[in-house]
Design a protein around this motif. Structure first.
Motif, PDB file in Angstrom:
ATOM      1  N   ILE A 164       2.607  11.044 -27.012  1.00  0.00           N
ATOM      2  CA  ILE A 164       1.168  11.153 -27.318  1.00  0.00           C
ATOM      3  C   ILE A 164       0.356  10.265 -26.377  1.00  0.00           C
ATOM      4  O   ILE A 164      -0.679  10.680 -25.835  1.00  0.00           O
ATOM      5  CB  ILE A 164       0.919  10.804 -28.806  1.00  0.00           C
ATOM      6  N   THR A 165       0.829   9.039 -26.142  1.00  0.00           N
ATOM      7  CA  THR A 165       0.093   8.116 -25.260  1.00  0.00           C
ATOM      8  C   THR A 165      -0.050   8.716 -23.859  1.00  0.00           C
ATOM      9  O   THR A 165      -1.124   8.643 -23.248  1.00  0.00           O
ATOM     10  CB  THR A 165       0.826   6.760 -25.184  1.00  0.00           C
ATOM     11  N   LEU A 166       1.009   9.339 -23.368  1.00  0.00           N
ATOM     12  CA  LEU A 166       0.965   9.935 -22.027  1.00  0.00           C
ATOM     13  C   LEU A 166       0.103  11.190 -22.012  1.00  0.00           C
ATOM     14  O   LEU A 166      -0.726  11.395 -21.125  1.00  0.00           O
ATOM     15  CB  LEU A 166       2.390  10.282 -21.570  1.00  0.00           C
ATOM     16  N   GLN A 167       0.281  12.011 -23.042  1.00  0.00           N
ATOM     17  CA  GLN A 167      -0.468  13.269 -23.109  1.00  0.00           C
ATOM     18  C   GLN A 167      -1.963  13.002 -23.279  1.00  0.00           C
ATOM     19  O   GLN A 167      -2.794  13.727 -22.731  1.00  0.00           O
ATOM     20  CB  GLN A 167       0.084  14.112 -24.270  1.00  0.00           C
ATOM     21  N   GLN A 168      -2.308  11.939 -24.008  1.00  0.00           N
ATOM     22  CA  GLN A 168      -3.721  11.593 -24.203  1.00  0.00           C
ATOM     23  C   GLN A 168      -4.420  11.293 -22.876  1.00  0.00           C
ATOM     24  O   GLN A 168      -5.638  11.373 -22.790  1.00  0.00           O
ATOM     25  CB  GLN A 168      -3.850  10.360 -25.114  1.00  0.00           C
TER      26      GLN A 168
END
Ligand SMILES: Cc1cc2nc3c(=O)[nH]c(=O)nc-3n(C[C@H](O)[C@H](O)[C@H](O)COP(=O)(O)OP(=O)(O)OC[C@H]3O[C@@H](n4cnc5c(N)ncnc54)[C@H](O)[C@@H]3O)c2cc1C
Length: 500
Positions: free
Chosen positions: A41-45
């Motif tokens: 999620i952190t990367l995709q955000q």
């Protein structure tokens, strides 16, 4: 959703040469536990293209629920009680309620019964906990009130890699208490109830009470109760996994299940791989890419004791003698600090206790959606030697029966897992160790290896993001968040800080 997997093309080549080559994904995450999701999620955000790979047919790692006993009875296969989720600085800023997540706070966070029929209680309020502890109330208040006042400094510090504290005086105050072995700090209490309550919390460390920093686990758990509580998740812990998956997919993330990664060669081309696995598996998958020193460090990593778990379908609520236990989400079964300390010491030393400390959760008391009308579930586990294959259901039931006569008569069906079964269920739980490695002081902030960043392996583009990195076990996602932050900085030149 099916993703076409193209054989790995870049990870073993120097980045400078491949940086202009188009990759299938910017980043690949292996493993869909809370830390795998937090990393993804952190990367995709940040607008990257990411792929999350999971060995099992469903996502979730330690957040899965299933009908383990009878139709209509939903059991949490691993985690059940989620103080680390609700108190997680990362998870609490995600819009997970919009994706179906609902926390339920039991009447009492935890109750701890004694042979004399009394029970100590961890309430959400410090004041109520204090009142219940009688003459130990003032010691409890003196211990917890300063920590509560500084909770917004303490939580972000303890839930990440070691760094020089921005508030050194506050953290020194916390450290003076937290670094003590549980045997020492418990001496502030005079009564069996005060000592027993503290011991039940410290036993979550899964270490002998003589070890440095066993008090830290107790303090963080009690502080979590006073901050935001010890909730369970409506419908089962699986709903947290489902909410994380739905949010991640809504951001554009891709998930592939039934994909067991055994070699880097299986991965699509990418600039970074983040592994939500333990050091042992990481060595098997990518060991040939690591330096001799890093390989040695991972090989020397220490795993802790295992767990033995039983799930019950029940005809009625557990008939605990102490009324407080009948209204508590969690019940710590172990009587006195002496008994609990012995149980933990034996398991650490490879022996089975006759009277093991049992952690029990009774989710259906507060969440009727998990059971057929009028019926109940119970979730119980205790600590055993790493890798144990012994069946100790009788011993677990004897312990519960001791504080709840008639318990056995309520059992409709049960499901048992020894420590070896636990690893069979989830490859990350080596020998049944549910914390991804022993939380010894030498492995607390520097796990899995002493390096400038514990998340970065010795191979370019490869990161570890599981509970085997700081801050360790539990459903908080903070290992994944910190690992992703490091990868964003190293590989993509992005400085991201979502947690202040
Ligand atoms: C019985 C039990 C009770 C627990 N109770 C609690 C509790 O009440 N509260 C709490 O906070 N914590 C609890 N825990 C601990 C918690 O579940 C773990 O600490 C947490 O899940 C670790 O998260 P993780 O993301 O590091 O790994 P995991 O949650 O273990 O997820 C790892 C995932 O990676 C997958 N995987 C592994 N290897 C590969 C591979 N080679 N290829 C592809 N996929 C792979 C696995 O299948 C798994 O889905 C409990 C654990 C157990 C077993």
């Amino acid at each position: 959703m099916k993703i076409k997997i193209v054989p790995l093309t870049c990870i073993d080549k120097p980045f400078q040469k491949t940086i202009l080559v188009k990759k299938d994904f910017d980043a690949v995450i292996v493993g869909s536990g809370p830390n795998g999701f937090a990393a993804a999620i952190t990367l995709q955000q940040q607008g990257l293209s990411t792929l999350l790979l999971e060995a099992k047919a469903t996502v979730g790692g330690g957040m899965r629920s299933a009908e383990l006993t009878l139709p209509g009875f939903v059991h949490d296969v691993c985690s059940a009680i989620q103080p680390m989720t609700i108190n997680s600085p990362f998870f609490s800023q995600l819009p997970l309620e919009q994706f179906g997540l609902k926390f339920i706070e039991p009447t009492y966070a935890a109750a701890h019964p004694f042979d004399n029929g009394k029970a100590a209680v961890l309430h959400q309020s410090i004041q109520q906990t204090t009142e219940n502890l009688g003459i130990d109330g003032s010691a409890y208040e003196k211990l917890m009130q300063p920590l509560y006042k500084n909770r917004n400094i303490i939580f972000p510090f303890v839930l990440g890699p070691f760094k020089f504290p921005a508030h050194p005086l506050v953290m020194a105050g916390f450290g003076l208490k937290a670094l003590q072995p549980a045997t020492s700090l418990s001496k502030i209490f005079k009564t069996a109830e005060g000592k027993g309550l503290f011991a039940g919390m410290a036993a979550h460390s899964m270490l002998p009470f003589s070890k440095i920093a066993t008090s830290a686990v107790a303090l963080v758990l009690m502080l979590s109760a006073h901050n935001k509580g010890w909730p369970l998740i409506q419908g089962g812990s699986q709903k947290l996994a489902d909410a994380l998956a739905a949010y991640y997919v809504s951001l554009g993330g891709k998930i592939e299940t039934n994909f067991n990664v055994t070699s880097l060669q299986q991965l699509p081309s990418t600039r970074a791989v983040l592994f939500d696995v333990s050091p042992k598996q990481l060595l098997q998958i990518a060991g040939n890419k690591f330096s001799a020193l890093y390989t040695k460090q991972l090989s020397n990593y220490k795993y802790g004791m295992g767990v033995y778990k039983v799930d019950y379908a029940l005809s009625e609520p557990i008939p605990f003698t102490a009324a407080e236990c009948r209204q508590s989400g969690t019940v710590h079964i172990g009587n006195t600090i002496e008994e609990i300390a012995l149980s933990e010491k034996l398991a650490w030393n490879g022996k089975h206790a006759d009277k093991p400390f049992v952690l029990l959760a009774q989710q259906s008391l507060f969440d009727a959606s998990r059971v057929p009308e009028g019926k109940h579930t119970a979730w119980a586990y205790c600590h055993v030697p790493n890798g144990s294959t012994k069946n100790i259901t009788d011993i677990v039931e004897r312990q519960i029966e001791r504080f709840a006569p008639g318990f056995k008569d309520c059992i409709l069906a049960k499901h048992e897992m020894n420590a070896a079964d636990i690893q069979q269920y989830n490859a990350n739980y080596i020998g049944g160790d549910i914390n991804g490695g022993a939380p010894l002081i030498s492995q607390l902030f520097t796990r899995p290896a002493l390096r400038l960043s514990p998340y970065k392996t010795s191979a370019k583009g490869l990161y570890i993001c599981s509970a085997s990195t700081p801050p360790g076990g539990g459903i908080h996602g903070m290992c994944g968040y910190h690992a992703a932050k490091k990868a964003l900085k190293d590989v993509f030149g992005m400085n991201v800080n979502k947690i202040r």
